[in-house]
Every structure is written in structure tokens, then in C-alpha cells.
Enzyme design. Sequence first.
Site, short mmCIF file in Angstrom:
data_model
loop_
_atom_site.label_atom_id
_atom_site.label_comp_id
_atom_site.label_asym_id
_atom_site.label_seq_id
_atom_site.Cartn_x
_atom_site.Cartn_y
_atom_site.Cartn_z
N LYS A 10 0.82 -1.21 0.00
CA LYS A 10 0.00 0.00 0.00
C LYS A 10 0.86 1.26 0.00
CE LYS A 10 -3.72 -2.34 2.50
NZ LYS A 10 -4.54 -2.30 3.73
N ARG A 104 3.44 -6.45 9.40
CA ARG A 104 2.70 -5.43 10.15
C ARG A 104 3.21 -5.30 11.59
NH1 ARG A 104 -2.81 -7.74 7.66
NH2 ARG A 104 -2.92 -6.46 5.78
N HIS A 117 -1.76 -5.67 1.63
CA HIS A 117 -3.04 -6.38 1.47
C HIS A 117 -2.71 -7.73 0.86
CE1 HIS A 117 -7.03 -7.54 0.02
NE2 HIS A 117 -6.41 -7.88 -1.09
#
Length: 136
Positions: A10, A104, A117
Site C-alpha cells: 500500500k 505489520r 493487502h
Amino acid sequence: MTERTLVLIKPDGVQRQLVGEIISRIERKGLAIAALELRNVTEELASQHYAEHEGKPFFGSLLEFITSAPVVAAIVEGPRAIAAFRQLAGGTDPVEKATPGTIRGDFGLETQFNLVHGSDSAESAQREIALWFPSA
């Protein structure tokens, strides 16, 4: 059996210069990059990609974020590629649910700006790959 999944790095991952690190982690996991492209996301593509969230309170900010800067879109292949990448990515909330050692968990700061994603099912992967890589 080889499986395919769509992976997006992203805008926050691209802007923070984490593309190389994320791709390296994918490859070290034993997955292969079958296609890779840096692209600017149109509102139309973003709306189609996130169609399941239309009408939810965060939909507008989600579209604004994903169209704010380039993303890296990739088709990733390998045994159980969908589950393997989702494990590598970590929980959606990078602070409360993503464990250290995941993308993450190591680099994420906020739920909306969670770097990557990955398709959540074989059906989603097929639909998303067709959207992002129509000729694949």
C-alpha cells in the site's frame, strides 16, 4: 499444489521505502513473484477492489488512502500462497494483533495504514488478480 494470491504494498509501504524488505520476506518464505507492477490506483479500481466495504463508515477514507500514492501490485505464487502470505503479513491491526516478526508487527503503526493487502480466499484472489492484472 501451487496457489496464487494478490499482494498489494500500500502507499504507506511504498512511501516508507519498505518494498524491498517486503518482497524479500515473501521470497524468503518460499513464495515466487509471478508479476509485479508499480501503479497509481484509480478511484474506479479502488472501488471495485474494496466493493465489499461500500457503505461502511471507513469506505471513503479507505479509497482516499489507496489512491493517494503509488502501490506495488504483485501476483504471488506457491504452495498455500494465500495462507502463507497472510501469516507473513500479520494481523490487520499492527499494534494489537500483529505479532513481532510479521510485516505489520515489525513496521505497522495504524490499522488503516497497515502496509500490505493479501487476498483472504481463493475466490477473492481470483477476483482481485483479474482486476489488477486483467491479462494474467
